[in-house]
Design a protein around this motif. Sequence first.
Motif, PDB file in Angstrom:
ATOM      1  N   GLY B 102       0.809  -1.215   0.000  1.00 50.34           N
ATOM      2  CA  GLY B 102       0.000   0.000   0.000  1.00 50.34           C
ATOM      3  C   GLY B 102       0.841   1.262   0.000  1.00 50.34           C
ATOM      4  N   THR B 103       2.128   1.130   0.299  1.00 45.92           N
ATOM      5  CA  THR B 103       2.988   2.298   0.495  1.00 45.92           C
ATOM      6  C   THR B 103       3.851   2.584  -0.731  1.00 45.92           C
ATOM      7  N   PHE B 104       3.829   3.838  -1.184  1.00 39.52           N
ATOM      8  CA  PHE B 104       4.687   4.202  -2.336  1.00 39.52           C
ATOM      9  C   PHE B 104       5.102   5.657  -2.246  1.00 39.52           C
ATOM     10  N   LYS B 105       5.326   6.123  -1.028  1.00 42.66           N
ATOM     11  CA  LYS B 105       5.704   7.527  -0.821  1.00 42.66           C
ATOM     12  C   LYS B 105       7.210   7.752  -0.958  1.00 42.66           C
ATOM     13  N   ASP B 106       8.014   6.852  -0.362  1.00 42.21           N
ATOM     14  CA  ASP B 106       9.467   7.026  -0.431  1.00 42.21           C
ATOM     15  C   ASP B 106       9.948   6.885  -1.867  1.00 42.21           C
ATOM     16  N   ARG B 107       9.238   6.050  -2.642  1.00 42.12           N
ATOM     17  CA  ARG B 107       9.546   5.914  -4.068  1.00 42.12           C
ATOM     18  C   ARG B 107       9.565   7.286  -4.747  1.00 42.12           C
ATOM     19  N   GLN B 108       8.605   8.166  -4.394  1.00 39.17           N
ATOM     20  CA  GLN B 108       8.518   9.493  -5.032  1.00 39.17           C
ATOM     21  C   GLN B 108       9.754  10.321  -4.685  1.00 39.17           C
ATOM     22  N   ILE B 109      10.129  10.298  -3.396  1.00 39.49           N
ATOM     23  CA  ILE B 109      11.278  11.109  -2.964  1.00 39.49           C
ATOM     24  C   ILE B 109      12.556  10.600  -3.630  1.00 39.49           C
ATOM     25  N   ILE B 110      12.763   9.285  -3.571  1.00 36.78           N
ATOM     26  CA  ILE B 110      13.998   8.695  -4.094  1.00 36.78           C
ATOM     27  C   ILE B 110      14.156   8.969  -5.593  1.00 36.78           C
ATOM     28  N   HIS B 111      13.059   8.816  -6.333  1.00 40.04           N
ATOM     29  CA  HIS B 111      13.156   8.943  -7.782  1.00 40.04           C
ATOM     30  C   HIS B 111      13.086  10.389  -8.274  1.00 40.04           C
ATOM     31  N   LYS B 112      12.415  11.258  -7.503  1.00 40.37           N
ATOM     32  CA  LYS B 112      12.227  12.618  -8.009  1.00 40.37           C
ATOM     33  C   LYS B 112      13.088  13.657  -7.319  1.00 40.37           C
ATOM     34  N   ASP B 113      13.465  13.397  -6.079  1.00 39.24           N
ATOM     35  CA  ASP B 113      14.193  14.424  -5.325  1.00 39.24           C
ATOM     36  C   ASP B 113      15.219  13.776  -4.384  1.00 39.24           C
ATOM     37  N   PRO B 114      16.153  12.986  -4.950  1.00 38.81           N
ATOM     38  CA  PRO B 114      17.056  12.223  -4.079  1.00 38.81           C
ATOM     39  C   PRO B 114      17.964  13.099  -3.223  1.00 38.81           C
ATOM     40  N   HIS B 115      18.286  14.298  -3.707  1.00 35.26           N
ATOM     41  CA  HIS B 115      19.190  15.156  -2.931  1.00 35.26           C
ATOM     42  C   HIS B 115      18.569  15.632  -1.626  1.00 35.26           C
ATOM     43  N   GLN B 116      17.251  15.717  -1.612  1.00 36.99           N
ATOM     44  CA  GLN B 116      16.599  16.119  -0.374  1.00 36.99           C
ATOM     45  C   GLN B 116      16.894  15.092   0.722  1.00 36.99           C
ATOM     46  N   LEU B 117      16.845  13.819   0.344  1.00 38.02           N
ATOM     47  CA  LEU B 117      17.176  12.756   1.291  1.00 38.02           C
ATOM     48  C   LEU B 117      18.647  12.830   1.693  1.00 38.02           C
ATOM     49  N   VAL B 118      19.512  13.027   0.696  1.00 38.51           N
ATOM     50  CA  VAL B 118      20.949  13.084   0.988  1.00 38.51           C
ATOM     51  C   VAL B 118      21.229  14.231   1.960  1.00 38.51           C
ATOM     52  N   GLU B 119      20.618  15.390   1.710  1.00 40.42           N
ATOM     53  CA  GLU B 119      20.852  16.532   2.600  1.00 40.42           C
ATOM     54  C   GLU B 119      20.347  16.233   4.018  1.00 40.42           C
ATOM     55  N   GLY B 120      19.145  15.659   4.095  1.00 43.29           N
ATOM     56  CA  GLY B 120      18.598  15.285   5.411  1.00 43.29           C
ATOM     57  C   GLY B 120      19.511  14.315   6.142  1.00 43.29           C
ATOM     58  N   MET B 121      20.097  13.395   5.377  1.00 38.45           N
ATOM     59  CA  MET B 121      21.005  12.415   5.996  1.00 38.45           C
ATOM     60  C   MET B 121      22.290  13.062   6.487  1.00 38.45           C
ATOM     61  N   ILE B 122      22.838  13.981   5.692  1.00 40.10           N
ATOM     62  CA  ILE B 122      24.106  14.608   6.102  1.00 40.10           C
ATOM     63  C   ILE B 122      23.881  15.404   7.403  1.00 40.10           C
ATOM     64  N   ILE B 123      22.762  16.131   7.449  1.00 36.80           N
ATOM     65  CA  ILE B 123      22.464  16.907   8.666  1.00 36.80           C
ATOM     66  C   ILE B 123      22.276  15.964   9.856  1.00 36.80           C
ATOM     67  N   SER B 124      21.509  14.891   9.646  1.00 42.18           N
ATOM     68  CA  SER B 124      21.250  13.942  10.746  1.00 42.18           C
ATOM     69  C   SER B 124      22.537  13.259  11.194  1.00 42.18           C
ATOM     70  N   ALA B 125      23.423  12.960  10.241  1.00 41.95           N
ATOM     71  CA  ALA B 125      24.697  12.330  10.583  1.00 41.95           C
ATOM     72  C   ALA B 125      25.557  13.301  11.392  1.00 41.95           C
ATOM     73  N   PHE B 126      25.583  14.557  10.944  1.00 42.36           N
ATOM     74  CA  PHE B 126      26.352  15.579  11.667  1.00 42.36           C
ATOM     75  C   PHE B 126      25.832  15.708  13.103  1.00 42.36           C
ATOM     76  N   ALA B 127      24.507  15.748  13.241  1.00 38.76           N
ATOM     77  CA  ALA B 127      23.904  15.939  14.565  1.00 38.76           C
ATOM     78  C   ALA B 127      24.185  14.778  15.506  1.00 38.76           C
ATOM     79  N   ASN B 128      24.531  13.645  14.948  1.00 37.75           N
ATOM     80  CA  ASN B 128      24.719  12.459  15.792  1.00 37.75           C
ATOM     81  C   ASN B 128      26.146  11.911  15.737  1.00 37.75           C
ATOM     82  N   ASP B 129      27.071  12.730  15.260  1.00 36.97           N
ATOM     83  CA  ASP B 129      28.486  12.340  15.179  1.00 36.97           C
ATOM     84  C   ASP B 129      28.691  11.041  14.399  1.00 36.97           C
TER      85      ASP B 129
END
Lengths: 161, 471
Positions: B102-129
Amino acid sequence: MSLNVPQTLEAEIDELITHYPEKRSASVMLLHAIQEHFGYVSKEAIEWIASKLELKPINVYELVTFYPMFRQEPAGKYVVKVCRTLSCALGGSGKLHGHICSKLGLDSRKHGLQTASDGKFSVEFVECLASCGTAPVMMINDDFYEGVSHERADEIMGKCQ
Amino acid sequence: MPEEFRLILKKADEPGYTPDIDCYMSHGGYESLKKALAIQPKEIEDGKTKTPQEQIRDEVMTSGLRGRGGAGFSCGLKWSFVDRRSGKPIYLICNADESEPGTFKDRQIIHKDPHQLVEGMIISAFANDVNLAYIYIRGEFPNGAKLLNKALNEAREKGFLGKNILGSGFDLEIHVHRGAGAYICGEETGLIESLEGKRAYPRIKPPFFPAVLGLYMCPTIVNNVETLCAVRHIIEMGGAEYAKLGTPRNTGTRIVSLSGQVKKPGYYEIEVGKVTLGELIFHENFGGGLREGRSLKAVIPGGSSAKVLKAGEKFNMKRPNKDGEMESVEVDMLDIPYDFDSLMAAGTMSGSSAIIVMDDSVDIVDVLANVSAFYAHESCGQCTPCREGSLWMSKALNRLTSGKGRKEDAEYLTHIATNIQGRTICAFGEASSWPVLSFVKKFKDEFEAKGAAVQPAEGEPNKEGAATAAK
């Protein structure tokens, strides 16, 4: 018989291994790379990967039998995966799968991957492909198709040469 | 009027928007990362200081962000559980295994706006060392994996990944790791085992809480794609501003995947709790209602593991009255606000925010048979109640749908399901038994009718012949 892995593929595999602090982590990625190149994961491939990652063959074999995407037999040139799960089923994927199977002379009630006699197409009725809003969906190799009518399936498969 | 509110998917569907880094940066991309890396240590009382990392974690806590993968657990709390004193490396894993039916939301982000995820990950990684992170993407997204690898390469070239990111002294590497078709890899400890190169057998908790003993027995954070994207927006707008979106305790936006028998299936981003289940299905801004001449039969509100809601079902819920006091009111299932807590109060869950709609043309026994076949196929096989039980349930349902059912099958199904839930290492046990328990309870007459349709003659075993004769 040993596995003949071309240099470029081995270089790619060696690079993949560097992504992980522990070599074993690379096993699923290596299985993908090997299956993409050879079309399936042979006994020799399992042994090759195991020795590459300094594992026992059973450590790799147990992955091949666990993860549904890996196959131990060659498949057709084109592997058609039709989604079976609820939203696609409500959208007619059962009939779509049946249509494709009968077109290729296959039995739609059979489980697992089946290959047509000409060896060109293999078909599998798989679990959720995560595009439930555009049911029914299918994949052919790495390509993904949404809202597939029987006519559209015929057309897409007709283009597979 | 209930409307979409696009935050994470704001750009993705704009004409001309592409997944490459230039397009992302021309739309303000990586500005949040620059902002995060520029945060200075802040003095607080008693001469103590708060590090930039602590300040980001505070913002995420203030935002009220809850995990978008399924459990709805507070992201700030999850991060606060991380063992930062073990001396071991801390890992971040993005769960991009999107496999809840039933779920197909992450598919949209990954295929259409992957950098948004990458940026979110870099910030989250920085915040958690975190200096090493992975994106665990399901095997069935081969093109998504290619797009993410391309995005990571582009980010590396621009200096957003690698050593000394933008001169901050922070190092980070992110790699894409592909799954291979197993649903259980969406369970975070199963995912970790899988990433270690093993079968995805979930780990028992305690003691294996990822925050303490995760990947390679090191502290590990596992967050969903959408959650990590939300972090980027929290940094951009501030935690307090983000918390104004949605409703109290159910803050921010969520991407709802709507599928099944509605006129306009698709993904819709909403402020959490500002739109009701009924509006999502019937309003012209969302699903647009059912097909002509059809009436609603049932709704699965949060992915196939969620308990089903029957059309017309009523629930007692606490609502503030005009004096602001809480009082119990009767709410129709369609009037349930689409958020974490309201659906939980209705005995089900918003899960991965995937709504599957069924109209009166469906055979409800067929539907459950389809769902149960999925769980029988996907059980990892580690715990006996789940491995055996999921298959027994699927077999009993196949018996019912093929005209060989027994009158007592409804009871039998409930009996098995009751003996799975709570008796397994991971929540898959519940995921496989909740649909069965709720479908059978709420549509018992249909299950019994199916079972009673064909009865073997006295003293006769139930045979193929009986089914054929009835057709």
